[in-house]
Design an enzyme around this catalytic site. Sequence first.
Site, PDB file in Angstrom:
ATOM      1  CB  SER A  65      -1.131  -0.110   1.187  1.00 41.45           C
ATOM      2  OG  SER A  65      -0.060   0.087   2.596  1.00 41.45           O
ATOM      3  CG  HIS A 102      -5.072   4.816  -1.697  1.00 43.36           C
ATOM      4  ND1 HIS A 102      -6.193   4.141  -2.532  1.00 43.36           N
ATOM      5  CD2 HIS A 102      -4.776   4.061  -0.719  1.00 43.36           C
ATOM      6  CE1 HIS A 102      -6.330   2.992  -1.962  1.00 43.36           C
ATOM      7  NE2 HIS A 102      -5.272   3.011  -0.746  1.00 43.36           N
ATOM      8  CG  ASN A 153      -4.874  -1.274  -1.567  1.00 41.16           C
ATOM      9  OD1 ASN A 153      -5.121  -2.525  -1.660  1.00 41.16           O
ATOM     10  ND2 ASN A 153      -5.790  -0.226  -1.574  1.00 41.16           N
ATOM     11  NE  ARG A 192      -7.549  -6.035  -0.514  1.00 42.77           N
ATOM     12  CZ  ARG A 192      -7.985  -4.786  -1.153  1.00 42.77           C
ATOM     13  NH1 ARG A 192      -7.162  -4.218  -1.297  1.00 42.77           N
ATOM     14  NH2 ARG A 192      -9.185  -4.823  -1.571  1.00 42.77           N
ATOM     15  CG  HIS A 225     -11.011   8.689 -14.690  1.00 45.23           C
ATOM     16  ND1 HIS A 225     -11.470   7.607 -13.741  1.00 45.23           N
ATOM     17  CD2 HIS A 225     -11.009   9.545 -13.721  1.00 45.23           C
ATOM     18  CE1 HIS A 225     -11.750   7.996 -12.532  1.00 45.23           C
ATOM     19  NE2 HIS A 225     -11.685   9.331 -12.490  1.00 45.23           N
ATOM     20  CG  HIS A 282     -19.181  12.005   7.756  1.00 46.98           C
ATOM     21  ND1 HIS A 282     -18.403  11.204   7.622  1.00 46.98           N
ATOM     22  CD2 HIS A 282     -18.348  13.094   8.044  1.00 46.98           C
ATOM     23  CE1 HIS A 282     -17.021  11.675   7.374  1.00 46.98           C
ATOM     24  NE2 HIS A 282     -17.310  12.864   7.990  1.00 46.98           N
TER      25      HIS A 282
END
Length: 282
Positions: free
Chosen positions: A107, A121, A123, A125, A154, A183
């Site tokens: 990551s 960002h 990552n 796995r 994109h 939220h």
Amino acid sequence: MKLSIDIQKKLTSEWFKFMQSKILDEFQHYEIKVSKKNKIKPKYFVKKQWIKKNNKGGGIYYILKNGEVFDKIGVNHSTVEGSFPKNFKSNIPGTKKNNSYWASGISVVAHMKNPKIPAMHFNTRFVITTKSWFGGGMDVTPSLLDEKEKLNFHKRLKILCKKNKQSYNRYKKWCDKYFYIKHKNQPRGIGGIFFDYLYKDWKKNFKFVREVGIFFLSMSTDIIEKKVFSKWTKKQKNKQLLKRANYVEFNLLYDRGTKFGLNTGGNLDAIFMSLPPQAKWK
């Protein structure tokens, strides 16, 4: 010929380790290059190693702070095994009768000094329970929207997915849904791709995971190269710090990687390396 699970483990963990080293080399190169141009002593990645309780694996992560390119960047690789807690295993496929697992991954989270360069960002796995699958993705969070950069990002992701016979539209929608701050009723950034539970064709999926990593390195360095010497203002930096509040809130409230790490005895510093060094709230 189907590869044994032990060979799959070795190949994936070695790939993630290799990808970590390539990302470190490339990003350190830019940090040194920009620091020298600005006549400032370069900052270097600091290596930290951790071992999971009962010697059930561990990891190595590298942190660079207060640089000329990066305010903070973390590059983490870990390989761990163990048993999921009963209250968490219901979220994981293949744990109904056996809560044992093995997992390896990489990551990267980069928070930039220049507010014109987006936070990044990435990552990937490989997880094994009684089932096994690949997961991962990448997304970009600008504080100052660049429509041309967004369209190019994109467009290139779409080409990557098409080349590997993967669904860009599905993974983009998954990313948009996942990186949504409920939220606040807003997305974290401009999206990217997110995928999980890639079962079945291991060789095809492993190839895709490798190319996702290579794509991230190429894409991120292209963005850095174009903008790293561009001028910015205090007002733009303040906007970046306010945008980082979304990053903090998402990672503490919703991020599955954070929850996975906390529920499997991961290293707290490695888990929270994604948090920015500074943020502001109104």
